[in-house]
Design an enzyme around this catalytic site. Structure first.
Site, PDB file in Angstrom:
ATOM      1  N   TYR A   1      21.943  26.495 103.893  1.00  0.00           N
ATOM      2  CA  TYR A   1      23.095  26.697 104.763  1.00  0.00           C
ATOM      3  C   TYR A   1      24.326  27.078 103.930  1.00  0.00           C
ATOM      4  O   TYR A   1      24.244  27.221 102.723  1.00  0.00           O
ATOM      5  CB  TYR A   1      23.291  25.481 105.664  1.00  0.00           C
ATOM      6  CG  TYR A   1      22.150  25.380 106.649  1.00  0.00           C
ATOM      7  CD1 TYR A   1      22.154  26.156 107.803  1.00  0.00           C
ATOM      8  CD2 TYR A   1      21.027  24.602 106.382  1.00  0.00           C
ATOM      9  CE1 TYR A   1      21.086  26.132 108.687  1.00  0.00           C
ATOM     10  CE2 TYR A   1      19.951  24.571 107.257  1.00  0.00           C
ATOM     11  CZ  TYR A   1      19.979  25.339 108.409  1.00  0.00           C
ATOM     12  OH  TYR A   1      18.923  25.333 109.270  1.00  0.00           O
TER      13      TYR A   1
ATOM     14  N   PRO B   1      18.386  14.356 109.943  1.00  0.00           N
ATOM     15  CA  PRO B   1      18.764  15.400 110.902  1.00  0.00           C
ATOM     16  C   PRO B   1      17.630  16.390 111.119  1.00  0.00           C
ATOM     17  O   PRO B   1      16.994  16.834 110.163  1.00  0.00           O
ATOM     18  CB  PRO B   1      19.968  16.079 110.233  1.00  0.00           C
ATOM     19  CG  PRO B   1      19.826  15.770 108.779  1.00  0.00           C
ATOM     20  CD  PRO B   1      19.165  14.433 108.689  1.00  0.00           C
ATOM     21  N   MET B   2      17.362  16.705 112.384  1.00  0.00           N
ATOM     22  CA  MET B   2      16.295  17.654 112.726  1.00  0.00           C
ATOM     23  C   MET B   2      16.738  18.532 113.883  1.00  0.00           C
ATOM     24  O   MET B   2      17.128  18.033 114.939  1.00  0.00           O
ATOM     25  CB  MET B   2      15.015  16.910 113.119  1.00  0.00           C
ATOM     26  CG  MET B   2      14.344  16.170 111.979  1.00  0.00           C
ATOM     27  SD  MET B   2      12.863  15.313 112.547  1.00  0.00           S
ATOM     28  CE  MET B   2      13.601  14.000 113.535  1.00  0.00           C
TER      29      MET B   2
ATOM     30  N   GLN C   1      25.978  15.548 111.740  1.00  0.00           N
ATOM     31  CA  GLN C   1      25.811  16.483 110.637  1.00  0.00           C
ATOM     32  C   GLN C   1      26.481  17.814 110.991  1.00  0.00           C
ATOM     33  O   GLN C   1      26.119  18.458 111.980  1.00  0.00           O
ATOM     34  CB  GLN C   1      24.345  16.744 110.310  1.00  0.00           C
ATOM     35  CG  GLN C   1      24.211  17.548 109.015  1.00  0.00           C
ATOM     36  CD  GLN C   1      22.824  18.083 108.775  1.00  0.00           C
ATOM     37  OE1 GLN C   1      22.347  18.935 109.528  1.00  0.00           O
ATOM     38  NE2 GLN C   1      22.168  17.609 107.726  1.00  0.00           N
TER      39      GLN C   1
ATOM     40  N   ARG D   1      25.105  16.137 102.051  1.00  0.00           N
ATOM     41  CA  ARG D   1      23.692  16.411 101.803  1.00  0.00           C
ATOM     42  C   ARG D   1      23.534  17.621 100.886  1.00  0.00           C
ATOM     43  O   ARG D   1      24.136  18.674 101.115  1.00  0.00           O
ATOM     44  CB  ARG D   1      22.940  16.668 103.109  1.00  0.00           C
ATOM     45  CG  ARG D   1      21.419  16.727 102.851  1.00  0.00           C
ATOM     46  CD  ARG D   1      20.592  16.786 104.093  1.00  0.00           C
ATOM     47  NE  ARG D   1      19.187  16.520 103.770  1.00  0.00           N
ATOM     48  CZ  ARG D   1      18.190  16.607 104.625  1.00  0.00           C
ATOM     49  NH1 ARG D   1      18.416  16.961 105.879  1.00  0.00           N
ATOM     50  NH2 ARG D   1      16.944  16.343 104.260  1.00  0.00           N
TER      51      ARG D   1
ATOM     52  N   HIS E   1      26.453  19.300 105.719  1.00  0.00           N
ATOM     53  CA  HIS E   1      25.154  19.880 105.344  1.00  0.00           C
ATOM     54  C   HIS E   1      25.393  20.933 104.266  1.00  0.00           C
ATOM     55  O   HIS E   1      25.741  22.072 104.546  1.00  0.00           O
ATOM     56  CB  HIS E   1      24.484  20.499 106.564  1.00  0.00           C
ATOM     57  CG  HIS E   1      23.017  20.756 106.381  1.00  0.00           C
ATOM     58  ND1 HIS E   1      22.378  20.644 105.170  1.00  0.00           N
ATOM     59  CD2 HIS E   1      22.045  21.113 107.273  1.00  0.00           C
ATOM     60  CE1 HIS E   1      21.087  20.924 105.312  1.00  0.00           C
ATOM     61  NE2 HIS E   1      20.865  21.200 106.582  1.00  0.00           N
TER      62      HIS E   1
ATOM     63  N   ALA F   1      22.928  21.662 102.065  1.00  0.00           N
ATOM     64  CA  ALA F   1      21.562  21.812 101.544  1.00  0.00           C
ATOM     65  C   ALA F   1      20.786  22.876 102.299  1.00  0.00           C
ATOM     66  O   ALA F   1      21.294  23.532 103.216  1.00  0.00           O
ATOM     67  CB  ALA F   1      20.832  20.463 101.651  1.00  0.00           C
TER      68      ALA F   1
END
Length: 373
Positions: free
Chosen positions: A186, A30-31, A105, A233, A181, A183
């Protein structure tokens, strides 16, 4: 488990992930790219971007806000309105038409949000009133962060429900699954970290309290869409966005112990030079492990392959190379090097430049490249 072996290139081995048969071991990481409109709705350009990269064994989308409160940037996509669901359906249809697989995500910014980046202009929320000190990116440039408001117990319950609702919306939008998410600074990570969680109630004050929110989110999302459609994640020890975890190992070990019985699709771990997060996850997690080493150092073809060959991970997530190589896997198969990013100023810009205008090495799918406008 894998069903096909490519001993010369382990990244090209197939893999059975729940009900999905992945044609290779490469996960598009994911970006954040910020190409949605100001209502958080994905458009045709995003469909083109993801369809170009459908050769990945699995695509994990950019972070998607589960609610207005969770939004980090104005042009970040969401999954809390039907217009957003319809926009994402265009994306997933395009990926599936190219033979790909894609997870959504779900990402809540927590204290990383800012009133200038929220449609309602609201104050960020977080486990405790601990602001960031680094500037926040907005459409009008970088601004100073604001102190978040501490979530009440009722709001925590509502936020857990927001994650579950977003997961259901993702399935309606055609995603094959979702990734939580937890990680990289967040909201779930903010509950886990020492410096951002100063609570003395059931959501703080020791390991059991710190892991409670991410465990509840994971349970709620698994209940909403089925655990075999859910990835988690984590990034133990990651200092991104000023996070501090003095002893991450016992905290994450207990977190994994509590979510393991759910039967999740995978665990996605960001490794850290200062903490052996991936090695600890390999020891403590019996299910599918996705390894990522690109957060702190450049991902290379050789390094990614070594993770699989050495048994350090079952799948490898690749981030930045996918910016400038829509055909990451195809280049691996052809023995062609990954091209470098040529225009770093366009990572978070609007429009096609630096987004969908990187060519494939063979150019045999030129119909997927949107014209520059």
């Amino acid at each position: 488990m894998d069903t096909t072996r490519n001993h010369g290139q382990p990244l090209l081995d197939t893999y059975e992930l729940g009900t999905l048969r992945l044609p290779n071991r490469v996960v598009m990481a994911p970006m954040t790219r910020l190409r949605a409109d100001r209502d958080g709705v994905p458009g045709a350009l995003m469909a083109t971007y993801y369809a170009q990269r459908a050769g990945a064994g699995l695509i994990v989308s950019e972070g998607i806000a589960p609610s207005v409160e969770g939004q980090q940037y104005l042009t970040e996509p969401g999954l809390y309105s039907e217009a957003q669901v319809d926009g994402w359906r265009r994306v997933t249809d395009a990926v599936h038409a190219e033979g790909g697989r894609i997870f959504a995500q779900i990402m809540h910014a927590g204290r990383g949000a800012h009133p200038a980046n929220r449609p309602d202009g609201g104050t960020p929320v977080a486990p405790s009133v601990v602001p960031r000190t680094d500037p926040v990116h907005t459409l009008d440039g970088k601004v100073s962060p604001v102190a978040p408001r501490e979530l009440t117990l009722r709001e925590i319950a509502a936020t857990v429900a927001d994650y579950a609702d977003a997961a259901r919306a993702a399935v309606r939008a055609g995603f094959d699954g979702v990734e939580i998410h937890g990680a990289n600074g967040y909201l779930p990570h903010q509950f886990l970290a020492d410096n951002t969680n100063r609570r003395t109630d059931a959501y703080g004050d020791g390991t059991a309290g710190r892991i409670r929110f991410p465990v509840e989110v994971t349970e709620a999302v698994a209940d909403a869409v089925g655990a075999d459609r859910v990835g988690l994640r984590l990034s133990p020890g990651n200092r991104q966005f000023e996070m501090v975890e003095r002893e991450p190992a016992p905290v994450y070990r207990e977190l994994l112990r509590q979510v393991a019985p759910l039967g999740l699709a995978y665990l996605h771990v960001t490794d850290d030079p200062a903490h052996p997060a991936l090695a600890e996850a390999r020891r403590d997690w019996q299910g599918t492990l996705v390894g990522n080493t690109g957060e702190h150092r450049a991902t290379t073809q050789e390094g990614a392959a070594a993770l699989i060959a050495g048994g350090h991970a079952d799948l490898v997530s690749v981030g930045r190379p996918y910016i400038s190589n829509p055909d990451v896997v195809e280049r691996l198969a052809a023995g062609v090097p990954w091209s470098v990013i040529r225009e770093k100023d366009f990572h978070y810009a609007s429009g096609p430049r630096g987004y969908v205008d990187y060519p494939r090495h063979d150019r045999d799918k030129a119909h997927l490249v949107a014209p520059l406008t």
